[in-house]
Design a protein around this motif. Sequence first.
Motif, short mmCIF file in Angstrom:
data_model
loop_
_atom_site.label_atom_id
_atom_site.label_comp_id
_atom_site.label_asym_id
_atom_site.label_seq_id
_atom_site.Cartn_x
_atom_site.Cartn_y
_atom_site.Cartn_z
N PRO A 23 20.97 9.22 10.82
CA PRO A 23 22.38 9.25 10.44
C PRO A 23 22.78 7.97 9.70
CG PRO A 23 22.14 8.89 12.80
CD PRO A 23 20.78 9.18 12.27
N ASP A 42 24.25 5.36 17.16
CA ASP A 42 23.62 5.97 15.99
C ASP A 42 22.31 5.30 15.60
OD1 ASP A 42 24.53 3.61 15.07
OD2 ASP A 42 25.68 4.39 13.39
N ARG A 85 2.64 8.36 15.59
CA ARG A 85 3.10 7.11 14.99
C ARG A 85 2.74 7.13 13.51
NH1 ARG A 85 0.42 2.34 15.00
NH2 ARG A 85 -0.96 3.17 16.59
N PRO A 86 3.73 7.10 12.61
CA PRO A 86 3.39 7.09 11.19
C PRO A 86 2.65 5.81 10.83
CG PRO A 86 5.73 6.75 11.49
CD PRO A 86 5.18 7.07 12.83
N SER A 111 5.99 2.93 7.96
CA SER A 111 7.38 3.39 7.96
C SER A 111 8.27 2.17 7.95
CB SER A 111 7.67 4.27 9.17
OG SER A 111 7.81 3.49 10.33
N ARG A 112 9.55 2.42 7.81
CA ARG A 112 10.49 1.32 7.90
C ARG A 112 10.46 0.78 9.32
NH1 ARG A 112 15.03 -0.26 4.37
NH2 ARG A 112 13.89 -0.22 2.44
N SER A 161 5.44 15.87 12.39
CA SER A 161 6.32 15.83 11.23
C SER A 161 6.01 14.65 10.32
CB SER A 161 7.79 15.77 11.67
OG SER A 161 8.03 14.59 12.37
N PRO A 210 14.31 5.61 4.78
CA PRO A 210 15.76 5.62 4.96
C PRO A 210 16.32 4.19 5.04
CG PRO A 210 14.63 6.44 6.92
CD PRO A 210 13.60 6.19 5.91
N LYS A 211 17.38 3.96 4.30
CA LYS A 211 17.95 2.62 4.25
C LYS A 211 19.47 2.69 4.24
CE LYS A 211 17.43 2.34 -0.77
NZ LYS A 211 18.79 2.15 -1.21
N GLU A 212 20.08 1.51 4.33
CA GLU A 212 21.54 1.43 4.31
C GLU A 212 22.05 1.95 2.96
OE1 GLU A 212 23.30 0.19 6.87
OE2 GLU A 212 25.28 -0.08 5.97
N PHE A 256 7.91 17.91 16.34
CA PHE A 256 8.97 18.87 16.62
C PHE A 256 8.32 20.14 17.16
CE2 PHE A 256 8.46 21.80 12.99
CZ PHE A 256 7.66 21.04 12.16
N MET A 258 8.96 15.26 7.94
CA MET A 258 9.20 16.52 7.24
C MET A 258 8.56 17.62 8.07
SD MET A 258 8.78 15.90 3.21
CE MET A 258 7.05 15.59 3.10
N GLY A 310 15.35 -2.06 8.12
CA GLY A 310 15.38 -0.89 8.99
C GLY A 310 16.04 0.27 8.28
N ARG A 311 16.33 1.34 9.03
CA ARG A 311 16.94 2.51 8.40
C ARG A 311 18.41 2.28 8.12
NH1 ARG A 311 15.08 6.10 13.31
NH2 ARG A 311 13.18 5.61 12.19
N GLN A 312 19.04 1.33 8.81
CA GLN A 312 20.37 0.89 8.42
C GLN A 312 20.48 -0.60 8.72
OE1 GLN A 312 23.34 2.73 11.06
NE2 GLN A 312 21.74 4.16 11.63
N ASP A 313 21.50 -1.23 8.16
CA ASP A 313 21.65 -2.66 8.37
C ASP A 313 22.01 -2.94 9.83
OD1 ASP A 313 21.05 -3.12 5.79
OD2 ASP A 313 23.05 -3.75 5.15
N ALA A 368 5.87 7.26 2.87
CA ALA A 368 6.96 6.46 3.41
C ALA A 368 7.19 6.71 4.90
CB ALA A 368 8.25 6.74 2.65
N GLY A 369 6.47 7.67 5.47
CA GLY A 369 6.61 7.97 6.90
C GLY A 369 7.90 8.69 7.23
N LYS A 373 26.70 -8.05 8.46
CA LYS A 373 25.69 -7.01 8.29
C LYS A 373 24.40 -7.72 7.86
CE LYS A 373 27.56 -2.80 8.73
NZ LYS A 373 27.92 -2.05 7.53
#
Lengths: 240, 309
Positions: free
Chosen positions: A115, B162, B81-82, B85-86, B66, A54-56, B57, A151, B113-116, A147-148, B108
């Motif tokens: 999110p 978030d 722990r995967p 991962s990112r 998961s 997951p990325k921006e 989960f 799921m 990471g998963r978001q900036d 990618a970890g 930004k």
Amino acid sequence: MSRELLAPEGLRVDGRRPPELRRLLTRVGLFAVADGSAYVELGNTKCLAAVYGPKEPRTQSAQLHDRAVINVEYNVASFSSGERKSRTRRDKRLLEIASVIKRTFEPVVMTATFPRSEIDIYIQILQLDGGALHAAINASCLAMIDAGIPMSDYVVACSAGFASGTALLDLNYIEESAETPALTVAMLPKSGKLTMLNMESRLHLDHFKDVLDLATEGCKSLAESLDEAVRKACKTPRPI
Amino acid sequence: MLEISLPPRAQARRAGTAADGDDDDDVDMGGAGDRQLVTPGETITTDPAFMRGHGTFTHEQALVASVAGVVERVNKLVSVRPLKSRYNGEIGDVVVGRITELGPKRWKVDIKGRQDAVLLLSSINLPGGVQRRKSESDELQMRSFFAEGDLVSAEVQSFFQDGGASLQTRNIKYGKLRNGSLVMVHSAQIKRSKSHFIVLSCGVDVVLGVNGYVWVSKHVPITPEMESDPEGLYSNQNEPMTESERETIARVCNVIAALGRQNCEIHESAIVYAYDASLDYAVKELLKVPVQEAIVSQASALLRQAATQ
């Protein structure tokens, strides 16, 4: 036409028995730049999948405030089949398959944990010998796990068709192009739930159950192979 | 007595260690040999006494993995722990990131990471080390501090609701990165340690970002005068560099990339010993896989030798 698909001795055009899968070869984690990647070879069908995220999100409007967005790009190399075909990115057929794959993964991937982010899946078919859709789903599943990305289960896909009064597992190109009714199933092997069921031709209802059962059996058998591939690829960084 | 149900293979492996009587309810750190590997959809335990952690989960009262990875248990909390991962940030992490966008009073930053991440105007030091509230004029000249594409080292200060990270550079050791080059490795390969700012004896500084971005640059000693220098902090000019300095930086980059490709943990002593082992080869040879393997095995031999002395 359909009589030729199954020889009197009960063997198919490529020498398999009706409930027999093609040889499966998998490699997980081939690209250093992608977050997850996988290569799947099912007989002569070869497929690469790379997952980023997951990325921006690239565009602000593409993000959802409560979950991640999954984007799928599905491509078939122009040199993949016997006849050279150049397809554009806007090819309706490719877009449709991409959207099928996207909807297959959406209920399984735990998008609510990410999110405002996006997950990109890039699929490239390098060689096409039938069963491109299920090879693509299996490759994407391995790449997602690499990618970890969380799921709830594996997503394993397999196809089955019907010819000469018999259900055939994992159709190749000759069988697919002989207007055999073909069913592709994506399944969650642990719970047995189906997340995708795709058939684009007509099949008598009496035969449908046989074909569906055979395809799910194929999924279960593929699931074991995929699980083995993931376990083999799982490596923690080693201390020097 | 609580016990996590193990898959048959892991059970067989554990049979030896269980005889020692360590198979109980306390924190199980797990050695390299007896770690439980799970894949998505695999049931970890059906005991309702355990709590659901990251990477798991609950499904019909069973705790299910998961992600594919290693089961970690801290008392009653079970998480997976995967293996890859990112980057998952934690407060206090040193990260290296790239500015992607300028927003109102914020930058930004891409930290893989998963978001900036967000770097607020209020969490940077102004040039010249003046301490004051940031005014509108500062907001207008934000691009003169950090522009798109600039690399920065920073610390994770806090998290938003978030999960987005907020960074800070309010220290002379953080800020714009110059005089060097970036190497990218997997974030799992860089463990959190006491110091992520490494000064190598070959005259090269390394910033080990926990997010997997590693900055290798020419050694520039930090002096108190630098803080008050109005130009120095946000300058885009590299310092003059000789050919040999460039080569040393390239060698350290290639050594770190080799450790990355060989899936090794990257820390100060790994870099030092791998650098020593690499001196037998030319810089460009370090990109070849057989050479990388040779360096890693020689480096671990050197490390073991140093440990026994």
